[in-house]
Design a protein around this motif. Structure first.
Motif, PDB file in Angstrom:
ATOM      1  N   VAL A   1      21.028  26.519  -2.790  1.00  0.00           N
ATOM      2  CA  VAL A   1      22.030  26.561  -3.856  1.00  0.00           C
ATOM      3  C   VAL A   1      22.762  27.892  -3.918  1.00  0.00           C
ATOM      4  CG1 VAL A   1      20.904  24.805  -5.263  1.00  0.00           C
ATOM      5  CG2 VAL A   1      20.282  27.222  -5.583  1.00  0.00           C
ATOM      6  N   ASN A   2      22.127  28.963  -3.447  1.00  0.00           N
ATOM      7  CA  ASN A   2      22.780  30.260  -3.558  1.00  0.00           C
ATOM      8  C   ASN A   2      23.714  30.554  -2.381  1.00  0.00           C
ATOM      9  OD1 ASN A   2      20.937  30.779  -1.574  1.00  0.00           O
ATOM     10  ND2 ASN A   2      19.811  32.347  -2.683  1.00  0.00           N
ATOM     11  N   THR A   3      24.041  29.521  -1.622  1.00  0.00           N
ATOM     12  CA  THR A   3      25.026  29.685  -0.547  1.00  0.00           C
ATOM     13  C   THR A   3      26.261  28.830  -0.785  1.00  0.00           C
ATOM     14  OG1 THR A   3      24.039  27.956   0.825  1.00  0.00           O
ATOM     15  CG2 THR A   3      23.237  30.211   1.145  1.00  0.00           C
ATOM     16  N   TYR A   4      26.279  28.064  -1.863  1.00  0.00           N
ATOM     17  CA  TYR A   4      27.370  27.167  -2.186  1.00  0.00           C
ATOM     18  C   TYR A   4      27.920  27.466  -3.570  1.00  0.00           C
ATOM     19  CZ  TYR A   4      27.035  23.782   1.660  1.00  0.00           C
ATOM     20  OH  TYR A   4      27.095  23.174   2.877  1.00  0.00           O
ATOM     21  N   CYS A   5      29.116  27.009  -3.819  1.00  0.00           N
ATOM     22  CA  CYS A   5      29.617  26.915  -5.175  1.00  0.00           C
ATOM     23  C   CYS A   5      28.959  25.686  -5.795  1.00  0.00           C
ATOM     24  CB  CYS A   5      31.136  26.755  -5.195  1.00  0.00           C
ATOM     25  SG  CYS A   5      31.796  26.349  -6.821  1.00  0.00           S
ATOM     26  N   MET A   6      28.261  25.866  -6.910  1.00  0.00           N
ATOM     27  CA  MET A   6      27.598  24.762  -7.595  1.00  0.00           C
ATOM     28  C   MET A   6      28.304  24.530  -8.930  1.00  0.00           C
ATOM     29  SD  MET A   6      25.214  23.939  -5.478  1.00  0.00           S
ATOM     30  CE  MET A   6      24.487  22.684  -6.533  1.00  0.00           C
ATOM     31  N   ALA A   7      28.526  23.269  -9.265  1.00  0.00           N
ATOM     32  CA  ALA A   7      29.287  22.979 -10.476  1.00  0.00           C
ATOM     33  C   ALA A   7      28.728  21.758 -11.195  1.00  0.00           C
ATOM     34  CB  ALA A   7      30.753  22.746 -10.126  1.00  0.00           C
TER      35      ALA A   7
ATOM     36  N   GLY B   1      35.718  19.243 -15.505  1.00  0.00           N
ATOM     37  CA  GLY B   1      34.846  20.349 -15.171  1.00  0.00           C
ATOM     38  C   GLY B   1      34.138  20.869 -16.401  1.00  0.00           C
ATOM     39  N   VAL B   2      32.889  21.261 -16.234  1.00  0.00           N
ATOM     40  CA  VAL B   2      32.094  21.798 -17.329  1.00  0.00           C
ATOM     41  C   VAL B   2      31.804  23.278 -17.075  1.00  0.00           C
ATOM     42  CG1 VAL B   2      29.898  21.676 -18.555  1.00  0.00           C
ATOM     43  CG2 VAL B   2      31.018  19.560 -17.755  1.00  0.00           C
ATOM     44  N   GLY B   3      31.190  23.567 -15.953  1.00  0.00           N
ATOM     45  CA  GLY B   3      30.848  24.934 -15.586  1.00  0.00           C
ATOM     46  C   GLY B   3      30.532  25.014 -14.116  1.00  0.00           C
ATOM     47  N   ALA B   4      30.584  26.215 -13.584  1.00  0.00           N
ATOM     48  CA  ALA B   4      30.299  26.429 -12.171  1.00  0.00           C
ATOM     49  C   ALA B   4      29.621  27.778 -11.999  1.00  0.00           C
ATOM     50  CB  ALA B   4      31.578  26.372 -11.341  1.00  0.00           C
ATOM     51  N   VAL B   5      28.931  27.921 -10.886  1.00  0.00           N
ATOM     52  CA  VAL B   5      28.313  29.213 -10.565  1.00  0.00           C
ATOM     53  C   VAL B   5      28.534  29.468  -9.081  1.00  0.00           C
ATOM     54  CG1 VAL B   5      26.038  28.123 -10.269  1.00  0.00           C
ATOM     55  CG2 VAL B   5      26.198  30.585 -10.670  1.00  0.00           C
ATOM     56  N   ASP B   6      29.017  30.654  -8.767  1.00  0.00           N
ATOM     57  CA  ASP B   6      29.300  30.949  -7.371  1.00  0.00           C
ATOM     58  C   ASP B   6      28.028  31.423  -6.662  1.00  0.00           C
ATOM     59  OD1 ASP B   6      31.043  34.084  -8.127  1.00  0.00           O
ATOM     60  OD2 ASP B   6      28.903  33.655  -7.976  1.00  0.00           O
ATOM     61  N   LYS B   7      28.180  31.700  -5.374  1.00  0.00           N
ATOM     62  CA  LYS B   7      26.996  32.006  -4.578  1.00  0.00           C
ATOM     63  C   LYS B   7      26.378  33.347  -4.948  1.00  0.00           C
ATOM     64  CE  LYS B   7      29.838  33.591  -0.671  1.00  0.00           C
ATOM     65  NZ  LYS B   7      30.124  33.378   0.768  1.00  0.00           N
ATOM     66  N   TRP B   8      27.107  34.143  -5.758  1.00  0.00           N
ATOM     67  CA  TRP B   8      26.531  35.384  -6.243  1.00  0.00           C
ATOM     68  C   TRP B   8      25.885  35.212  -7.623  1.00  0.00           C
ATOM     69  CZ3 TRP B   8      31.444  35.253  -3.980  1.00  0.00           C
ATOM     70  CH2 TRP B   8      31.516  35.836  -2.709  1.00  0.00           C
ATOM     71  N   GLY B   9      25.903  33.969  -8.130  1.00  0.00           N
ATOM     72  CA  GLY B   9      25.274  33.691  -9.409  1.00  0.00           C
ATOM     73  C   GLY B   9      26.141  33.958 -10.616  1.00  0.00           C
ATOM     74  N   VAL B  10      27.444  34.146 -10.414  1.00  0.00           N
ATOM     75  CA  VAL B  10      28.349  34.415 -11.540  1.00  0.00           C
ATOM     76  C   VAL B  10      28.872  33.077 -12.086  1.00  0.00           C
ATOM     77  CG1 VAL B  10      30.478  35.513 -12.267  1.00  0.00           C
ATOM     78  CG2 VAL B  10      29.005  36.622 -10.553  1.00  0.00           C
ATOM     79  N   PRO B  11      28.612  32.776 -13.366  1.00  0.00           N
ATOM     80  CA  PRO B  11      29.043  31.486 -13.925  1.00  0.00           C
ATOM     81  C   PRO B  11      30.436  31.543 -14.543  1.00  0.00           C
ATOM     82  CG  PRO B  11      27.646  32.590 -15.505  1.00  0.00           C
ATOM     83  CD  PRO B  11      27.754  33.502 -14.311  1.00  0.00           C
ATOM     84  N   THR B  12      31.094  30.420 -14.545  1.00  0.00           N
ATOM     85  CA  THR B  12      32.333  30.240 -15.300  1.00  0.00           C
ATOM     86  C   THR B  12      32.219  28.917 -16.047  1.00  0.00           C
ATOM     87  OG1 THR B  12      33.442  29.144 -13.453  1.00  0.00           O
ATOM     88  CG2 THR B  12      33.743  31.525 -13.651  1.00  0.00           C
ATOM     89  N   TYR B  13      32.957  28.798 -17.130  1.00  0.00           N
ATOM     90  CA  TYR B  13      32.871  27.608 -17.977  1.00  0.00           C
ATOM     91  C   TYR B  13      34.259  27.165 -18.424  1.00  0.00           C
ATOM     92  CZ  TYR B  13      28.036  29.211 -18.364  1.00  0.00           C
ATOM     93  OH  TYR B  13      26.767  29.636 -18.079  1.00  0.00           O
ATOM     94  N   GLN B  14      34.373  25.885 -18.685  1.00  0.00           N
ATOM     95  CA  GLN B  14      35.552  25.402 -19.382  1.00  0.00           C
ATOM     96  C   GLN B  14      35.443  25.821 -20.844  1.00  0.00           C
ATOM     97  OE1 GLN B  14      38.374  24.641 -18.987  1.00  0.00           O
ATOM     98  NE2 GLN B  14      38.771  23.118 -17.394  1.00  0.00           N
ATOM     99  N   ARG B  15      36.613  25.833 -21.524  1.00  0.00           N
ATOM    100  CA  ARG B  15      36.646  26.387 -22.887  1.00  0.00           C
ATOM    101  C   ARG B  15      35.674  25.680 -23.817  1.00  0.00           C
ATOM    102  NH1 ARG B  15      40.274  30.261 -22.931  1.00  0.00           N
ATOM    103  NH2 ARG B  15      42.288  30.022 -21.905  1.00  0.00           N
TER     104      ARG B  15
END
Length: 130
Positions: A29-35, A47-61
């Motif tokens: 999982v830490n080599t892919y964009c997971m969403a 979209g709800v949320g995602a986390v990049d391969k560095w573990g940084v999350p983003t979210y919809q409002r």
């Protein structure tokens, strides 16, 4: 062979919490964009949320401040903790993955194109009653 298997969906009352899990096999999982995406009856994927391969999350409002994405690299599992649930959160929730970095648009306020993700789970149903 790649598999994403979600679990944790349930029926809860408004204001409740749920934690969804997505067990991944076939890549780490830490080599892919997971969403996480969701789809309510009769509506498009959202979209709800995602986390990049560095573990940084983003979210919809709508998810900011209520939902939290995390991953356990040892278990190769992605999680979605959902709090303060409302009937508007009722949907089938999907785990998805795409190689490389997360799309730049996977941030609050933008449209999250679900077709940019390569692998999908079968979904888990979340039902929130008022």
């Amino acid at each position: 062979q790649v598999h994403l298997v979600e679990s944790g969906g349930d029926s809860v009352q408004s204001g409740g919490s749920l934690r969804l899990s997505c067990v991944v096999s076939g890549f780490t999982v830490n080599t892919y964009c997971m969403a996480w995406f969701r789809q309510a009856p009769g509506k498009a994927h959202e979209g709800v949320g995602a986390v990049d391969k560095w573990g940084v999350p983003t979210y919809q409002r709508f998810a900011e401040g209520r939902f939290n994405i995390s991953q356990d690299d040892q278990k190769n599992t992605l999680y979605l903790q959902m709090n303060s649930l409302t009937p508007e959160d009722t949907a089938t929730y999907y785990c998805a993955a795409g190689p490389g970095e997360c799309p730049a648009a996977y941030n609050a306020g933008f449209y999250w194109d679900h077709t940019l993700m390569t692998y999908w789970g079968q979904g888990t149903l979340v039902t929130i009653s008022s």
